[in-house]
Motif scaffolding. Structure first.
Motif, PDB file in Angstrom:
ATOM      1  N   ARG A 180     -31.500   8.264  48.341  1.00 57.63           N
ATOM      2  CA  ARG A 180     -31.830   7.447  47.172  1.00 57.63           C
ATOM      3  C   ARG A 180     -33.049   6.575  47.456  1.00 57.63           C
ATOM      4  O   ARG A 180     -33.918   6.394  46.594  1.00 57.63           O
ATOM      5  CB  ARG A 180     -30.643   6.574  46.795  1.00 57.63           C
ATOM      6  N   ARG A 181     -33.132   6.033  48.669  1.00 56.16           N
ATOM      7  CA  ARG A 181     -34.281   5.224  49.052  1.00 56.16           C
ATOM      8  C   ARG A 181     -35.560   6.056  49.027  1.00 56.16           C
ATOM      9  O   ARG A 181     -36.608   5.607  48.570  1.00 56.16           O
ATOM     10  CB  ARG A 181     -34.054   4.641  50.447  1.00 56.16           C
ATOM     11  N   PHE A 182     -35.466   7.296  49.520  1.00 55.11           N
ATOM     12  CA  PHE A 182     -36.623   8.192  49.519  1.00 55.11           C
ATOM     13  C   PHE A 182     -37.077   8.477  48.093  1.00 55.11           C
ATOM     14  O   PHE A 182     -38.276   8.455  47.786  1.00 55.11           O
ATOM     15  CB  PHE A 182     -36.261   9.501  50.223  1.00 55.11           C
ATOM     16  N   LEU A 183     -36.115   8.750  47.192  1.00 55.06           N
ATOM     17  CA  LEU A 183     -36.465   9.046  45.809  1.00 55.06           C
ATOM     18  C   LEU A 183     -37.110   7.841  45.133  1.00 55.06           C
ATOM     19  O   LEU A 183     -38.048   7.990  44.342  1.00 55.06           O
ATOM     20  CB  LEU A 183     -35.217   9.489  45.038  1.00 55.06           C
ATOM     21  N   ARG A 184     -36.614   6.630  45.430  1.00 57.23           N
ATOM     22  CA  ARG A 184     -37.217   5.425  44.852  1.00 57.23           C
ATOM     23  C   ARG A 184     -38.641   5.236  45.353  1.00 57.23           C
ATOM     24  O   ARG A 184     -39.545   4.880  44.581  1.00 57.23           O
ATOM     25  CB  ARG A 184     -36.371   4.195  45.202  1.00 57.23           C
ATOM     26  N   ARG A 185     -38.860   5.483  46.647  1.00 58.87           N
ATOM     27  CA  ARG A 185     -40.207   5.333  47.202  1.00 58.87           C
ATOM     28  C   ARG A 185     -41.162   6.350  46.595  1.00 58.87           C
ATOM     29  O   ARG A 185     -42.313   6.028  46.285  1.00 58.87           O
ATOM     30  CB  ARG A 185     -40.171   5.498  48.719  1.00 58.87           C
ATOM     31  N   ARG A 186     -40.685   7.582  46.411  1.00 54.55           N
ATOM     32  CA  ARG A 186     -41.553   8.598  45.820  1.00 54.55           C
ATOM     33  C   ARG A 186     -41.873   8.263  44.375  1.00 54.55           C
ATOM     34  O   ARG A 186     -43.023   8.429  43.927  1.00 54.55           O
ATOM     35  CB  ARG A 186     -40.882   9.975  45.899  1.00 54.55           C
ATOM     36  N   ALA A 187     -40.885   7.764  43.624  1.00 56.51           N
ATOM     37  CA  ALA A 187     -41.123   7.368  42.235  1.00 56.51           C
ATOM     38  C   ALA A 187     -42.096   6.196  42.167  1.00 56.51           C
ATOM     39  O   ALA A 187     -42.952   6.127  41.276  1.00 56.51           O
ATOM     40  CB  ALA A 187     -39.806   7.011  41.561  1.00 56.51           C
ATOM     41  N   GLN A 188     -41.986   5.269  43.132  1.00 58.00           N
ATOM     42  CA  GLN A 188     -42.893   4.129  43.179  1.00 58.00           C
ATOM     43  C   GLN A 188     -44.321   4.569  43.459  1.00 58.00           C
ATOM     44  O   GLN A 188     -45.266   4.054  42.853  1.00 58.00           O
ATOM     45  CB  GLN A 188     -42.425   3.144  44.248  1.00 58.00           C
ATOM     46  N   ARG A 189     -44.488   5.541  44.367  1.00 57.22           N
ATOM     47  CA  ARG A 189     -45.837   6.038  44.669  1.00 57.22           C
ATOM     48  C   ARG A 189     -46.449   6.702  43.439  1.00 57.22           C
ATOM     49  O   ARG A 189     -47.638   6.543  43.164  1.00 57.22           O
ATOM     50  CB  ARG A 189     -45.784   7.033  45.832  1.00 57.22           C
ATOM     51  N   ARG A 190     -45.642   7.479  42.727  1.00 59.19           N
ATOM     52  CA  ARG A 190     -46.150   8.127  41.516  1.00 59.19           C
ATOM     53  C   ARG A 190     -46.584   7.087  40.492  1.00 59.19           C
ATOM     54  O   ARG A 190     -47.626   7.241  39.849  1.00 59.19           O
ATOM     55  CB  ARG A 190     -45.073   9.031  40.929  1.00 59.19           C
ATOM     56  N   GLU A 191     -45.790   6.028  40.353  1.00 56.72           N
ATOM     57  CA  GLU A 191     -46.124   4.980  39.397  1.00 56.72           C
ATOM     58  C   GLU A 191     -47.398   4.256  39.816  1.00 56.72           C
ATOM     59  O   GLU A 191     -48.248   3.927  38.963  1.00 56.72           O
ATOM     60  CB  GLU A 191     -44.963   3.991  39.293  1.00 56.72           C
ATOM     61  N   GLU A 192     -47.565   4.025  41.116  1.00 52.33           N
ATOM     62  CA  GLU A 192     -48.777   3.358  41.598  1.00 52.33           C
ATOM     63  C   GLU A 192     -50.006   4.219  41.354  1.00 52.33           C
ATOM     64  O   GLU A 192     -51.063   3.710  40.964  1.00 52.33           O
ATOM     65  CB  GLU A 192     -48.631   3.040  43.086  1.00 52.33           C
ATOM     66  N   ARG A 193     -49.873   5.531  41.597  1.00 57.11           N
ATOM     67  CA  ARG A 193     -51.013   6.427  41.342  1.00 57.11           C
ATOM     68  C   ARG A 193     -51.333   6.496  39.859  1.00 57.11           C
ATOM     69  O   ARG A 193     -52.505   6.530  39.470  1.00 57.11           O
ATOM     70  CB  ARG A 193     -50.707   7.817  41.890  1.00 57.11           C
ATOM     71  N   ARG A 194     -50.293   6.510  39.030  1.00 57.91           N
ATOM     72  CA  ARG A 194     -50.508   6.549  37.586  1.00 57.91           C
ATOM     73  C   ARG A 194     -51.186   5.279  37.095  1.00 57.91           C
ATOM     74  O   ARG A 194     -52.089   5.315  36.252  1.00 57.91           O
ATOM     75  CB  ARG A 194     -49.172   6.759  36.875  1.00 57.91           C
ATOM     76  N   THR A 195     -50.765   4.148  37.644  1.00 56.34           N
ATOM     77  CA  THR A 195     -51.372   2.873  37.252  1.00 56.34           C
ATOM     78  C   THR A 195     -52.818   2.795  37.711  1.00 56.34           C
ATOM     79  O   THR A 195     -53.699   2.349  36.974  1.00 56.34           O
ATOM     80  CB  THR A 195     -50.577   1.704  37.862  1.00 56.34           C
ATOM     81  N   ALA A 196     -53.069   3.259  38.949  1.00 55.81           N
ATOM     82  CA  ALA A 196     -54.439   3.229  39.470  1.00 55.81           C
ATOM     83  C   ALA A 196     -55.361   4.132  38.658  1.00 55.81           C
ATOM     84  O   ALA A 196     -56.528   3.800  38.423  1.00 55.81           O
ATOM     85  CB  ALA A 196     -54.448   3.656  40.933  1.00 55.81           C
ATOM     86  N   ALA A 197     -54.856   5.269  38.214  1.00 57.96           N
ATOM     87  CA  ALA A 197     -55.677   6.190  37.429  1.00 57.96           C
ATOM     88  C   ALA A 197     -55.944   5.648  36.037  1.00 57.96           C
ATOM     89  O   ALA A 197     -56.964   5.976  35.421  1.00 57.96           O
ATOM     90  CB  ALA A 197     -54.980   7.548  37.329  1.00 57.96           C
ATOM     91  N   ALA A 198     -55.050   4.792  35.548  1.00 54.25           N
ATOM     92  CA  ALA A 198     -55.210   4.261  34.197  1.00 54.25           C
ATOM     93  C   ALA A 198     -56.175   3.091  34.146  1.00 54.25           C
ATOM     94  O   ALA A 198     -56.697   2.751  33.089  1.00 54.25           O
ATOM     95  CB  ALA A 198     -53.850   3.827  33.644  1.00 54.25           C
ATOM     96  N   VAL A 199     -56.438   2.446  35.278  1.00 61.37           N
ATOM     97  CA  VAL A 199     -57.352   1.304  35.319  1.00 61.37           C
ATOM     98  C   VAL A 199     -58.786   1.802  35.280  1.00 61.37           C
ATOM     99  O   VAL A 199     -59.205   2.566  36.157  1.00 61.37           O
ATOM    100  CB  VAL A 199     -57.126   0.468  36.593  1.00 61.37           C
ATOM    101  N   PRO A 200     -59.582   1.417  34.274  1.00 63.15           N
ATOM    102  CA  PRO A 200     -60.977   1.893  34.196  1.00 63.15           C
ATOM    103  C   PRO A 200     -61.813   1.322  35.324  1.00 63.15           C
ATOM    104  O   PRO A 200     -61.637   0.174  35.735  1.00 63.15           O
ATOM    105  CB  PRO A 200     -61.455   1.377  32.833  1.00 63.15           C
ATOM    106  N   ARG A 201     -62.678   2.159  35.848  1.00 66.07           N
ATOM    107  CA  ARG A 201     -63.563   1.729  36.933  1.00 66.07           C
ATOM    108  C   ARG A 201     -64.831   1.100  36.339  1.00 66.07           C
ATOM    109  O   ARG A 201     -65.582   1.755  35.628  1.00 66.07           O
ATOM    110  CB  ARG A 201     -63.940   2.923  37.816  1.00 66.07           C
TER     111      ARG A 201
END
Length: 213
Positions: free
Chosen positions: A180-201
């Motif tokens: 469960r900890r692994f799945l939460r960490r993987r979901a968190q990484r996906r969310e961080e990548r999604r947020t980073a991609a959404a921020v305009p450069r």
């Protein structure tokens, strides 16, 4: 002689490394070490294909997180291979119906695949990569040893496979929290990548309102 123990053992092994099972059985049949192996598994094109795929798995299976992605892709492939090999072995031996053998091989492969995939998720919660390499190597050697034993002593191999399967399921129950900890960490990484991609450069030197549409 009943092929049931060979079907069970090959099903368990297919859930761990399906390509190794097909490759080993094919080589045992092609070299004349066993008469239980169907001719279809001995075909050169089959052996070459599974040999290449086995090498790919041998590499991917030792890389943290890549191994879990590989396991996800093989959630269908491994049980299907276990069912296919089981049905073919039954057709060759004639002591067990093809349908029964396919069910035994497929369900056993699915159970052992769940153990492997779950264990890898738990191991990937650790930052160091060495545990993946050790575990993957142990799995490969275990599959090779048990399948080889199954050719000459099928009931002994089936007994070992059964012990390994039930032990793995028991261990998996204790590793649920780490999974469960692994799945939460993987979901968190996906969310961080999604947020980073959404921020305009913002272009260097451009005024603040330049990012607005």
């Amino acid at each position: 002689m009943s092929v049931l123990p060979l079907v069970f053992t090959s099903g368990w092994a297919s859930g761990v490394n399906a390509y190794a099972v097909v490759l080993l059985l094919g080589l045992f049949g092609a070299t004349g070490l066993s008469d239980e192996v169907p001719a279809a598994l001995q075909r050169p094109e089959i052996l070459v294909t599974v040999g290449v795929l086995f090498l790919c798995e041998a590499v991917a299976d030792k890389i943290p997180y890549v191994d879990s992605v590989w396991d996800s892709v093989h959630t269908v492939i491994r049980p299907a291979t276990g069912a296919w090999v089981g049905a073919m072995l039954a057709g060759q031996g004639g002591s067990v119906s093809d349908l029964v053998a396919a069910v035994i091989g497929g369900s056993t492969a699915l159970a052992s695949h769940a153990v492997k995939a779950g264990t890898r998720m738990a191991v990937n919660s650790s930052p160091e990569p060495f545990s993946n390499i050790v575990l993957s190597t142990a799995e490969d050697l275990g599959v090779a040893g048990v399948v080889t034993l199954a050719i000459f002593h099928p009931w002994a191999a089936a007994s070992i496979a059964g012990v390994l399967l039930f032990t793995g399921l028991a261990v998996l129950c204790f590793l649920v929290s780490r999974i469960r900890r692994f799945l939460r960490r993987r979901a968190q990484r996906r969310e961080e990548r999604r947020t980073a991609a959404a921020v305009p450069r913002r272009v260097a030197g451009a005024p603040p309102w330049a990012d607005r549409d």
